[in-house]
Motif scaffolding. Sequence first.
Motif, PDB file in Angstrom:
ATOM      1  N   ALA A 108     -18.165  -2.837  -6.128  1.00 50.30           N
ATOM      2  CA  ALA A 108     -18.631  -3.933  -5.279  1.00 50.30           C
ATOM      3  C   ALA A 108     -17.811  -3.992  -3.993  1.00 50.30           C
ATOM      4  CB  ALA A 108     -18.542  -5.259  -6.032  1.00 50.30           C
ATOM      5  N   GLY A 109     -16.489  -3.795  -4.123  1.00 50.10           N
ATOM      6  CA  GLY A 109     -15.634  -3.748  -2.943  1.00 50.10           C
ATOM      7  C   GLY A 109     -15.986  -2.595  -2.024  1.00 50.10           C
ATOM      8  N   VAL A 130      -5.775  -0.593   6.627  1.00 48.06           N
ATOM      9  CA  VAL A 130      -5.144  -0.041   5.426  1.00 48.06           C
ATOM     10  C   VAL A 130      -4.444  -1.149   4.639  1.00 48.06           C
ATOM     11  CG1 VAL A 130      -3.350   1.527   4.593  1.00 48.06           C
ATOM     12  CG2 VAL A 130      -4.887   2.262   6.426  1.00 48.06           C
ATOM     13  N   ARG A 131      -3.748  -2.038   5.360  1.00 51.28           N
ATOM     14  CA  ARG A 131      -3.032  -3.128   4.686  1.00 51.28           C
ATOM     15  C   ARG A 131      -4.008  -4.042   3.947  1.00 51.28           C
ATOM     16  NH1 ARG A 131       1.358  -6.583   7.976  1.00 51.28           N
ATOM     17  NH2 ARG A 131       2.370  -4.526   7.826  1.00 51.28           N
ATOM     18  N   ARG A 132      -5.107  -4.376   4.582  1.00 52.03           N
ATOM     19  CA  ARG A 132      -6.100  -5.233   3.929  1.00 52.03           C
ATOM     20  C   ARG A 132      -6.758  -4.524   2.747  1.00 52.03           C
ATOM     21  NH1 ARG A 132      -9.259  -8.266   8.955  1.00 52.03           N
ATOM     22  NH2 ARG A 132      -7.516  -9.628   9.548  1.00 52.03           N
ATOM     23  N   THR A 133      -6.896  -3.206   2.846  1.00 54.72           N
ATOM     24  CA  THR A 133      -7.476  -2.445   1.734  1.00 54.72           C
ATOM     25  C   THR A 133      -6.605  -2.546   0.494  1.00 54.72           C
ATOM     26  OG1 THR A 133      -8.473  -0.888   3.302  1.00 54.72           O
ATOM     27  CG2 THR A 133      -8.303  -0.185   0.999  1.00 54.72           C
ATOM     28  N   TYR A 134      -5.279  -2.391   0.679  1.00 52.06           N
ATOM     29  CA  TYR A 134      -4.375  -2.526  -0.463  1.00 52.06           C
ATOM     30  C   TYR A 134      -4.349  -3.960  -0.985  1.00 52.06           C
ATOM     31  CZ  TYR A 134      -2.652   2.216   0.218  1.00 52.06           C
ATOM     32  OH  TYR A 134      -2.558   3.594   0.309  1.00 52.06           O
ATOM     33  N   ALA A 135      -4.506  -4.923  -0.080  1.00 53.88           N
ATOM     34  CA  ALA A 135      -4.594  -6.325  -0.516  1.00 53.88           C
ATOM     35  C   ALA A 135      -5.847  -6.557  -1.351  1.00 53.88           C
ATOM     36  CB  ALA A 135      -4.584  -7.250   0.705  1.00 53.88           C
ATOM     37  N   VAL A 136      -6.949  -5.930  -0.950  1.00 56.81           N
ATOM     38  CA  VAL A 136      -8.197  -6.032  -1.719  1.00 56.81           C
ATOM     39  C   VAL A 136      -8.031  -5.409  -3.097  1.00 56.81           C
ATOM     40  CG1 VAL A 136     -10.572  -5.178  -1.851  1.00 56.81           C
ATOM     41  CG2 VAL A 136      -9.734  -6.184   0.273  1.00 56.81           C
ATOM     42  N   GLY A 138      -5.257  -5.188  -4.790  1.00 57.63           N
ATOM     43  CA  GLY A 138      -4.473  -6.156  -5.564  1.00 57.63           C
ATOM     44  C   GLY A 138      -5.322  -7.318  -6.047  1.00 57.63           C
ATOM     45  N   LEU A 139      -6.216  -7.787  -5.176  1.00 57.01           N
ATOM     46  CA  LEU A 139      -7.120  -8.886  -5.556  1.00 57.01           C
ATOM     47  C   LEU A 139      -8.074  -8.445  -6.673  1.00 57.01           C
ATOM     48  CD1 LEU A 139      -8.230 -11.747  -5.013  1.00 57.01           C
ATOM     49  CD2 LEU A 139      -9.737 -10.729  -3.293  1.00 57.01           C
ATOM     50  N   ILE A 140      -8.560  -7.222  -6.598  1.00 56.93           N
ATOM     51  CA  ILE A 140      -9.448  -6.692  -7.637  1.00 56.93           C
ATOM     52  C   ILE A 140      -8.738  -6.698  -8.990  1.00 56.93           C
ATOM     53  CG2 ILE A 140     -10.553  -4.576  -8.491  1.00 56.93           C
ATOM     54  CD1 ILE A 140     -11.261  -3.938  -5.558  1.00 56.93           C
ATOM     55  N   CYS A 144      -9.598  -8.934 -12.374  1.00 55.61           N
ATOM     56  CA  CYS A 144      -9.924  -8.267 -13.644  1.00 55.61           C
ATOM     57  C   CYS A 144      -8.930  -8.588 -14.758  1.00 55.61           C
ATOM     58  CB  CYS A 144      -9.967  -6.748 -13.435  1.00 55.61           C
ATOM     59  SG  CYS A 144     -11.269  -6.207 -12.311  1.00 55.61           S
ATOM     60  N   VAL A 145      -7.669  -8.837 -14.398  1.00 53.86           N
ATOM     61  CA  VAL A 145      -6.636  -9.044 -15.413  1.00 53.86           C
ATOM     62  C   VAL A 145      -6.545 -10.516 -15.847  1.00 53.86           C
ATOM     63  CG1 VAL A 145      -4.136  -9.008 -15.821  1.00 53.86           C
ATOM     64  CG2 VAL A 145      -5.265  -7.037 -14.755  1.00 53.86           C
ATOM     65  N   ALA A 146      -6.613 -11.427 -14.880  1.00 51.78           N
ATOM     66  CA  ALA A 146      -6.332 -12.845 -15.160  1.00 51.78           C
ATOM     67  C   ALA A 146      -7.183 -13.441 -16.286  1.00 51.78           C
ATOM     68  CB  ALA A 146      -6.494 -13.659 -13.874  1.00 51.78           C
TER      69      ALA A 146
END
Length: 318
Positions: A108-109, A130-136, A138-140, A144-146
């Motif tokens: 989806a991302g 690139v920074r926002r991609t790694y942030a995304v 982390g958000l993914i 998925c984990v929470a």
Amino acid sequence: MILNVTYLHNLYTFTMALVKNLIVVLVWLVLTYINCTLAATFFRHQIFYEDPRYILFIHMVINDGIQLTVTVTLFILSYIFYKINVSLCCFFILVAVFTTRNTPVSLAGMAIERYIAICKPLRYSQICTVRRTYAVIGLIWFICVAPDITDLFVSLATEPLSFFQYNSVFCLRENVFKDPILAQKRKAFDIIYFSCVFLTLVFTYLKILFAARALSTAEPSAQKARNTILLHGVQLAMCLLSYISPSVEIVLHIIFPGRSLEIRFANYLIVYILPRFLSPIIYGARDKKFKKYLMMDLLRCSCKYKGKPVVPLNKDRM
């Protein structure tokens, strides 16, 4: 006569189990080799480090590799030992759940990234850094984990410590996280994930499809874009099966009683294995930029193996 029938039945059961395990291991070896080749190509060339599309792609490749290794290990252990320690089972189940849920959310991302690239090209470099991609990414992982890590905390609070230390179970999620509330919570979150990913899929790919048609219907690039959209849609649809597979299994058990092992094996192949074949096709075989560097690396390895000098390829325009 009875002993002979029992012997034939046991032999048939053993043969079927052996065949299933061989199929799973062979598929795992093939996909692991492909994923390792794709990952090696990515990490050898810095040009991919600066492209959000390929960062998201390699994240999904690594995630799929972990998911596949864990589920194959569980599959084999279920035939060798049948039951394993609850603590070990918890680890396997949670990693498998996290990575399985991660794939459709990652797709989806990637769909949103393609939507921005095609429909908002002038703002792409500002939005997709690139920074926002790694942030995304982390958000993914947080998304998925929470919801599922709470299953472990609830079980630790409701089950005695001896249950995790000394008990052995057939490693299924419902055998470890047994609280009925957790089952209802899983169903609710599955519906939420399914709805969000499905709506993201429909919105982004319809937008991309209309944009590709508006650009040019005669250019081969437009046709390729539509084909890529179709493959992504199929991959997402197959991954979304992981949200409804438990309900499908229940229905199939009612229709085909006494075929639980066959149903579980077919479900495993369709839901967890087949979607992993599409990523290498989309990015390894069809993406010109990635394919060029992939072939360069394969040629280099082949020449090194044969002891021949490597002839560098001309750099094409990106």
